[in-house]
Write an enzyme that holds these catalytic residues in place. Sequence first.
Site, PDB file in Angstrom:
ATOM      1  N   GLU A   7     -49.916 -30.173  23.659  1.00 23.30           N
ATOM      2  CA  GLU A   7     -51.032 -29.162  23.999  1.00 23.30           C
ATOM      3  C   GLU A   7     -50.490 -28.026  24.330  1.00 23.30           C
ATOM      4  O   GLU A   7     -49.479 -27.470  25.052  1.00 23.30           O
ATOM      5  CB  GLU A   7     -51.809 -29.874  25.133  1.00 23.30           C
ATOM      6  N   TYR A  57     -45.477 -22.694  17.398  1.00 21.72           N
ATOM      7  CA  TYR A  57     -45.573 -23.888  17.132  1.00 21.72           C
ATOM      8  C   TYR A  57     -46.253 -23.903  15.736  1.00 21.72           C
ATOM      9  O   TYR A  57     -45.637 -24.776  14.620  1.00 21.72           O
ATOM     10  CB  TYR A  57     -46.435 -24.834  17.928  1.00 21.72           C
TER      11      TYR A  57
HETATM   12  C1  LIG Z   1     -43.217 -20.081  22.668  1.00 24.48           C
HETATM   13  C2  LIG Z   1     -41.671 -19.629  23.325  1.00 24.48           C
HETATM   14  C3  LIG Z   1     -41.319 -21.174  23.745  1.00 24.48           C
HETATM   15  C4  LIG Z   1     -41.003 -19.500  21.865  1.00 24.48           C
HETATM   16  O1  LIG Z   1     -39.515 -19.525  22.167  1.00 24.48           O
HETATM   17  P1  LIG Z   1     -38.531 -18.382  21.518  1.00 24.48           P
HETATM   18  O2  LIG Z   1     -37.177 -18.894  21.882  1.00 24.48           O
HETATM   19  O3  LIG Z   1     -38.941 -17.214  21.749  1.00 24.48           O
HETATM   20  O4  LIG Z   1     -39.099 -18.722  19.972  1.00 24.48           O
HETATM   21  P2  LIG Z   1     -38.143 -18.458  18.677  1.00 24.48           P
HETATM   22  O5  LIG Z   1     -37.203 -17.014  18.641  1.00 24.48           O
HETATM   23  O6  LIG Z   1     -37.313 -19.985  18.427  1.00 24.48           O
HETATM   24  O7  LIG Z   1     -39.121 -18.348  17.487  1.00 24.48           O
HETATM   25  C5  LIG Z   1     -39.279 -19.185  16.340  1.00 24.48           C
HETATM   26  C6  LIG Z   1     -40.456 -18.562  15.562  1.00 24.48           C
HETATM   27  O8  LIG Z   1     -41.599 -18.964  16.134  1.00 24.48           O
HETATM   28  C7  LIG Z   1     -42.365 -17.600  15.884  1.00 24.48           C
HETATM   29  N1  LIG Z   1     -42.731 -17.162  17.032  1.00 24.48           N
HETATM   30  C8  LIG Z   1     -42.085 -17.082  18.301  1.00 24.48           C
HETATM   31  N2  LIG Z   1     -42.479 -16.348  19.343  1.00 24.48           N
HETATM   32  C9  LIG Z   1     -43.646 -15.843  18.694  1.00 24.48           C
HETATM   33  C10 LIG Z   1     -44.409 -14.751  19.061  1.00 24.48           C
HETATM   34  N3  LIG Z   1     -44.453 -14.228  20.361  1.00 24.48           N
HETATM   35  N4  LIG Z   1     -45.303 -14.296  18.205  1.00 24.48           N
HETATM   36  C11 LIG Z   1     -45.318 -14.765  17.029  1.00 24.48           C
HETATM   37  N5  LIG Z   1     -44.609 -15.829  16.603  1.00 24.48           N
HETATM   38  C12 LIG Z   1     -43.622 -16.035  17.168  1.00 24.48           C
HETATM   39  C13 LIG Z   1     -41.660 -16.806  14.899  1.00 24.48           C
HETATM   40  O9  LIG Z   1     -41.824 -17.372  13.415  1.00 24.48           O
HETATM   41  C14 LIG Z   1     -40.144 -17.132  15.232  1.00 24.48           C
HETATM   42  O10 LIG Z   1     -39.395 -17.045  14.172  1.00 24.48           O
HETATM   43  P3  LIG Z   1     -38.620 -15.352  13.677  1.00 24.48           P
HETATM   44  O11 LIG Z   1     -38.251 -14.853  15.152  1.00 24.48           O
HETATM   45  O12 LIG Z   1     -37.676 -15.606  13.036  1.00 24.48           O
HETATM   46  O13 LIG Z   1     -39.934 -14.589  13.173  1.00 24.48           O
HETATM   47  C15 LIG Z   1     -41.419 -18.759  24.175  1.00 24.48           C
HETATM   48  O14 LIG Z   1     -41.876 -17.626  23.615  1.00 24.48           O
HETATM   49  C16 LIG Z   1     -42.106 -19.035  25.345  1.00 24.48           C
HETATM   50  O15 LIG Z   1     -41.237 -19.650  26.367  1.00 24.48           O
HETATM   51  N6  LIG Z   1     -43.343 -18.655  25.785  1.00 24.48           N
HETATM   52  C17 LIG Z   1     -43.878 -18.819  27.241  1.00 24.48           C
HETATM   53  C18 LIG Z   1     -43.970 -20.342  27.522  1.00 24.48           C
HETATM   54  C19 LIG Z   1     -44.782 -20.895  26.201  1.00 24.48           C
HETATM   55  O16 LIG Z   1     -45.764 -20.447  25.772  1.00 24.48           O
HETATM   56  N7  LIG Z   1     -44.381 -22.249  26.018  1.00 24.48           N
HETATM   57  C20 LIG Z   1     -45.032 -23.029  25.032  1.00 24.48           C
HETATM   58  C21 LIG Z   1     -46.434 -23.654  25.396  1.00 24.48           C
HETATM   59  S1  LIG Z   1     -45.696 -24.973  26.547  1.00 24.48           S
END
Ligand SMILES: CC(C)(COP(=O)(O)OP(=O)(O)OC[C@H]1O[C@@H](n2cnc3c(N)ncnc32)[C@H](O)[C@@H]1OP(=O)(O)O)[C@@H](O)C(=O)NCCC(=O)NCCS
Length: 159
Positions: A110, A122
């Site tokens: 979720e 996701y």
């Molecule tokens: C969501 C989260 C875990 C993503 O982790 P991350 O290490 O930044 O993500 P990645 O670099 O592996 O991204 C993989 C792909 O996801 C997508 N993506 C990641 N963050 C994004 C953003 N802010 N906006 C749009 N697309 C996004 C992109 O397609 C990305 O690939 P690209 O960078 O080559 O375009 C991180 O932003 C986070 O911790 N956010 C706060 C907590 C959270 O929301 N957790 C998830 C719900 S529990």
Amino acid sequence: MATPTIALARRHDAALLAAMSRRLVEAGLQPQWTESRIERARQHADHVVLTARLGGSLAGFAIMQYGDDAAHLNLLAVESIYQRQGIGRQLLHWLEETACTAGTFRIRLEVRANNTSGQAFYKALGYQQTDWVRGYYQDHEDALRLERDLALIRSAGPT
Ligand SMILES: CC(C)(COP(=O)(O)OP(=O)(O)OC[C@H]1O[C@@H](n2cnc3c(N)ncnc32)[C@H](O)[C@@H]1OP(=O)(O)O)[C@@H](O)C(=O)NCCC(=O)NCCS
């Protein structure tokens, strides 16, 4: 792209992980992922508490619960300064591979309805919305329920 060391959480990581959850995932909610709950998950055989470290710093973490029919991703977070470097993708990939090895191909999670960047993450990684759950977070905020069926991807062969 960053190359973190991905490994099971260590003893004494739980306090830091709970603080990260409060800041990055549960902001504005009554925190559910306390230090003691995370430590219990770390010690429980059906949970994995996974960390990503860069140069000794905790850059991200995830918690997954493995069931017979599905695995449930409880938490996933990457520190702001380390975001968009592929760390979230690598954490999730590790958990998905482990689920498949255990014979569990369906991953569910979720995400907060107002967390558009989490949803984008996701969806970029192949998760699809299966439901919208009203008041999922303490009757205060809705959730999107997302799912990925890894069996479909495996049967489609290498990409
Ligand atoms: C969501 C989260 C875990 C993503 O982790 P991350 O290490 O930044 O993500 P990645 O670099 O592996 O991204 C993989 C792909 O996801 C997508 N993506 C990641 N963050 C994004 C953003 N802010 N906006 C749009 N697309 C996004 C992109 O397609 C990305 O690939 P690209 O960078 O080559 O375009 C991180 O932003 C986070 O911790 N956010 C706060 C907590 C959270 O929301 N957790 C998830 C719900 S529990």
